[in-house]
Design a protein around this motif. Structure first.
Motif, PDB file in Angstrom:
ATOM      1  N   PRO A  46       4.702  14.008 -39.393  1.00  0.00           N
ATOM      2  CA  PRO A  46       5.762  13.120 -39.918  1.00  0.00           C
ATOM      3  C   PRO A  46       7.164  13.584 -39.558  1.00  0.00           C
ATOM      4  N   LEU A  47       7.395  14.904 -39.566  1.00  0.00           N
ATOM      5  CA  LEU A  47       8.711  15.405 -39.157  1.00  0.00           C
ATOM      6  C   LEU A  47       8.991  15.084 -37.699  1.00  0.00           C
ATOM      7  N   THR A  57       7.350   4.419 -38.701  1.00  0.00           N
ATOM      8  CA  THR A  57       7.041   5.817 -38.987  1.00  0.00           C
ATOM      9  C   THR A  57       5.910   5.932 -39.994  1.00  0.00           C
ATOM     10  N   LEU A  58       5.927   5.077 -41.017  1.00  0.00           N
ATOM     11  CA  LEU A  58       4.849   5.098 -42.017  1.00  0.00           C
ATOM     12  C   LEU A  58       3.513   4.704 -41.394  1.00  0.00           C
ATOM     13  N   PRO A  73       6.990   6.744 -50.309  1.00  0.00           N
ATOM     14  CA  PRO A  73       5.924   6.516 -49.317  1.00  0.00           C
ATOM     15  C   PRO A  73       5.134   7.772 -48.991  1.00  0.00           C
ATOM     16  N   GLN A  74       5.814   8.934 -48.866  1.00  0.00           N
ATOM     17  CA  GLN A  74       5.103  10.163 -48.531  1.00  0.00           C
ATOM     18  C   GLN A  74       4.145  10.575 -49.644  1.00  0.00           C
ATOM     19  N   SER A  93      14.830   9.139 -53.885  1.00  0.00           N
ATOM     20  CA  SER A  93      15.277   8.945 -52.510  1.00  0.00           C
ATOM     21  C   SER A  93      16.416   7.937 -52.460  1.00  0.00           C
ATOM     22  N   THR A  94      17.365   8.200 -51.557  1.00  0.00           N
ATOM     23  CA  THR A  94      18.472   7.251 -51.388  1.00  0.00           C
ATOM     24  C   THR A  94      18.026   5.997 -50.658  1.00  0.00           C
TER      25      THR A  94
END
Length: 748
Positions: A406-407, A427-428, A524-525, A573-574
């Motif tokens: 993921p990173l 990304t998800l 999501p993570q 999370s923002t």
């Protein structure tokens, strides 16, 4: 030309015409849409549409009147939008009407009211008994509905795993447990002792056992745990004979496996239906997205000052994201062919790199699984720590891949020139594919070892019975180790990473701590973590029947770990994640995990030969054969009925009916979308009408004031206003009173 005035309907249902309303943008837009027609056809079509509209309005008025007449009889008085005086009058009317009813009518009315009240009371009691009700309300009050959706999803998984465990316990474990206390007589599956496929050596440790070896057995599922209720190999009962019936445990094992998968599917689809409806209606990208965020984006459940500041930052981030998307759309429209070729080339190269990274991760998982299995077969003991690492090597490699990729994906996506919203989704999708496919690679690695008896050597038993005498138990042990290791990692990250990071950021004021910042609670993570664990649970339940109970306990503790982490260590999370879209996303990912879990379970049940030394399917070649054998033992009527259900004619008919139902639902969804689009356009046009009427009111107020001297007044342009796309504020004076109705021919 003939004037097309706008009509209204008064209380006596007589049509009256208001010339002023002919100037509204909505009416002018209606005339503008007829520009392709001829004048005669346009007049005829206008009259036809007008009279059709009159009829539709009349029918609408009569329908509304009928609805208003019936509505007070159904709805409680406290729910009516009336003043207290009108409510008292309505209550008196209902009292008089109730007195006119007979005894039978009054009894029906009272019974209906009593049942409705009893239903509401029972729903209130059930809601008060919900798990973590007070904790979830506290989380909602402090952090809003976005984070609330994650904890509600976690509660759903706890209840789902509890129900799966009850199914496995009631139909598989309980009949074996109660055999000594009932009149049942159990027949065990005794394999042929002379057959090499029937040898199942015990893995229990003998003699003096060191304490750390018990810990190794507890974490790996071997040793004293291998031949217990925990794993598949313990259930050797074939049938249980009672005086009045016979309980077929092999058939119950197979049907229970199918049942828990179907129960999970039905429940997930049922819960996701609400989110699908909301996503069908919601389309902020094309309809007043900025107005919806500014005027209706605040979460009024928030009472904490810090959470309110974070919500404000989230809304600002959302507005920036929308503005960035608008900017990227404009840039995309200006791209030349050379720019497009350059962007597509970069994306192609980066996607090849992503595929290479995924292939490397999958190959590493395959090598780790092969190495771990070879070490377990050789039974070479080094020391406690090294042996434990060898046992958990596939789990360690999978966890490292799930942490690193993921990173890497978040860095790669910055160079692919996508919109911010699509960057998050893409990304998800990559992370979901990585997490769930890694389980499939692990199972493929195991089955390649199980079904391989050597180069050019055919397996006599259908699997490598020499190394895997009970291969179902070995697969169950791998799923058990993945579940335990996943819980250890979640707890360790919270205690050893997030808590020290919070202390450093809070008490060590420096540039590094300010740059590092607090850990974000990424919804999501965290969801991907528990979906990954739930997929393991679905796969492993067939091989480890007590795994749902372990997952229930695991998610129970994860709830409090994540709650403590959210309150003490992390900040929300923002990046915004609304509850309406969150629930649908969570259940959609969970549905993907369920579909992936059905593949290995179906292959192992229908394709791979079951173990001949353990389990309830010793007398069958594959586990699926238990069902046809049980059907063949039925009487003629039920047998013919089940054969008809499994025939090709029924399958084709069912497929055709399913396709027709699917096409109907798709058409219905398309019609609903079209209606929603029309309603949004109507709301937009009503806003333009209000703006036009406000401008007219300002004109009227300007006419009523005394006119300034001609020397000080500025000249005004007399350009006519545009009704279709924009509105000019320079209207001619006296327009409100003396401007004639527009001619339809001038607007085409």
């Amino acid at each position: 030309m003939e004037v097309d005035p706008v009509f209204t309907i008064n209380s006596s249902e007589r049509i009256t015409f208001i010339p002023l309303l002919d100037q509204l943008p909505s009416y002018q837009s209606l005339l503008y849409r007829r520009k392709s027609s001829t004048i005669a056809n346009k007049r005829r079509g206008s009259s036809r549409s007008r009279f059709g509209s009159i009829g539709s309005v009349k029918s609408t008025v009569s329908t509304i009147n009928r609805h208003d007449d019936k509505e007070p009889e159904v709805r409680p008085i406290r729910e009516l939008t009336m003043s207290m005086k009108d409510k008292r009058r309505e209550r008196e009317k209902r009292t008089v009407k109730a007195q006119d009813l007979g005894n039978w009518g009054q009894w029906q009315r009272n019974t209906r009211r009593y049942l409705k009240r009893m239903k509401e009371d029972s729903e209130d009691r059930l809601n008060s008994m919900k798990l973590w009700r007070r904790d979830i309300h506290q989380i909602e009050a402090r952090f809003g509905t976005g984070i609330l959706s994650y904890f509600s999803f976690l509660r759903f998984l706890v209840v789902l795993n509890l129900i799966i465990f009850l199914l496995m316990f009631c139909f598989i474990m309980l009949p074996i447990i109660i055999i000594p206390y009932t009149s049942g007589n159990a027949t065990y599956s005794h394999p042929d002792s002379g057959n090499v496929c029937s040898v199942y050596p015990s893995s229990a440790r003998r003699g003096l056992v060191i304490f750390h070896e018990h810990i190794t057995d507890l974490l790996s599922g071997g040793g004293f745990l291998e031949q217990t209720y925990l794993f598949y190999g313990f259930y050797k009962v074939d049938k249980i004979h009672y005086p009045s019936c016979t309980y077929n445990l092999a058939l119950a094992y197979l049907l229970t496996t199918i049942s828990y998968l179907l129960v999970s599917l039905i429940w997930i689809v049922k819960r996701s239906a609400t989110g699908f409806k909301q996503n069908l209606v919601k389309d902020e990208d094309s309809f007043q997205c900025f107005c919806n965020k500014i005027f209706a984006g605040w979460d009024f459940c928030i009472t904490n000052e810090k959470a309110a500041e974070l919500k404000r930052s989230s809304l600002l981030y959302e507005l920036r994201t929308d503005l960035e998307e608008e900017r990227m759309k404009q840039e995309k429209a200006k791209r030349t062919r050379k720019d497009k070729c350059q962007i597509y080339t970069v994306r192609f190269i980066l996607n090849l790199f992503v595929i290479a990274v995924l292939a490397g991760c999958f190959y590493s998982i395959y090598l780790a699984t092969t190495f771990s299995q070879e070490h377990q077969r050789n039974q070479v003991k080094v020391n406690f720590i090294v042996d434990l690492i060898y046992e958990y090597l596939p789990s360690i490699v999978i966890t490292m891949a799930n942490f690193i990729t993921p990173l890497l994906f978040s860095v790669i996506i910055n160079y692919e020139d996508y919109s911010p919203a699509f960057e998050i989704r893409f990304t998800l999708i990559r992370c979901v594919f990585m997490r769930l496919t890694s389980i499939g690679v692990l199972l493929f690695s195991l089955w390649s070892q199980i079904t391989n008896c050597g180069e050019g050597v055919k397996c006599i038993c259908g699997y490598n019975a020499t190394l895997y005498s009970c291969w179902e138990t070995r697969v169950g042990q791998e799923m058990y180790k993945l579940t335990i290791f996943d819980f250890i990692i979640i707890a360790a990250v919270t205690i050893l990473v997030e808590f020290p990071r919070k202390l450093i950021v809070t008490y060590w004021k420096s540039g590094f701590s300010k740059w590092w910042g607090e850990q974000e609670f990424g919804i999501p993570q965290n969801v991907l973590e528990i979906v990954y664990g739930q997929t393991i649970c679905w796969i492993g339940t067939f091989y480890c029947p007590l795994l749902p109970a372990i997952c229930t306990i695991k998610y129970f503790f994860i709830f409090y770990i994540k709650k403590l982490s959210l309150i003490k260590n992390c900040r929300p999370s923002t990046r915004p994640f609304r509850a309406s879209s969150s629930n649908f996303f969570f259940l959609g990912v969970l549905l993907i995990g369920l579909a992936l879990a059905c593949v290995p379970v179906g292959v192992s049940v229908a394709q791979i030969n079951c173990s001949q030394a353990c389990g309830p399917f010793v007398n069958y070649t594959t586990s699926w054969e238990a069902l046809p054998t049980a059907v063949s033992e039925l009487s003629l009527g039920p047998k013919n009925f089940l054969h008809a259900l499994s025939s090709e004619a029924f399958a084709v008919s069912f497929f055709v009916v399913s396709c027709l139902a699917m096409f109907y639902v798709i058409a219905l969804a398309g019609a609903h979308k079209k209606v929603i689009k029309q309603l949004k356009e109507q709301l937009d046009m009503e806003g333009q009408d209000k703006r036009y009427l406000i401008l007219m009111l300002c004109q009227a107020q300007g006419l009523s004031r005394p006119q300034p001297s001609s020397s000080s007044s500025k000249p005004r342009s007399c350009s006519s206003p545009s009704y279709h796309t924009s509105f000019n504020s320079d209207f001619p004076q006296g327009l409100l009173l003396v401007h004639p109705p527009p001619n339809s021919s001038t607007h085409v």
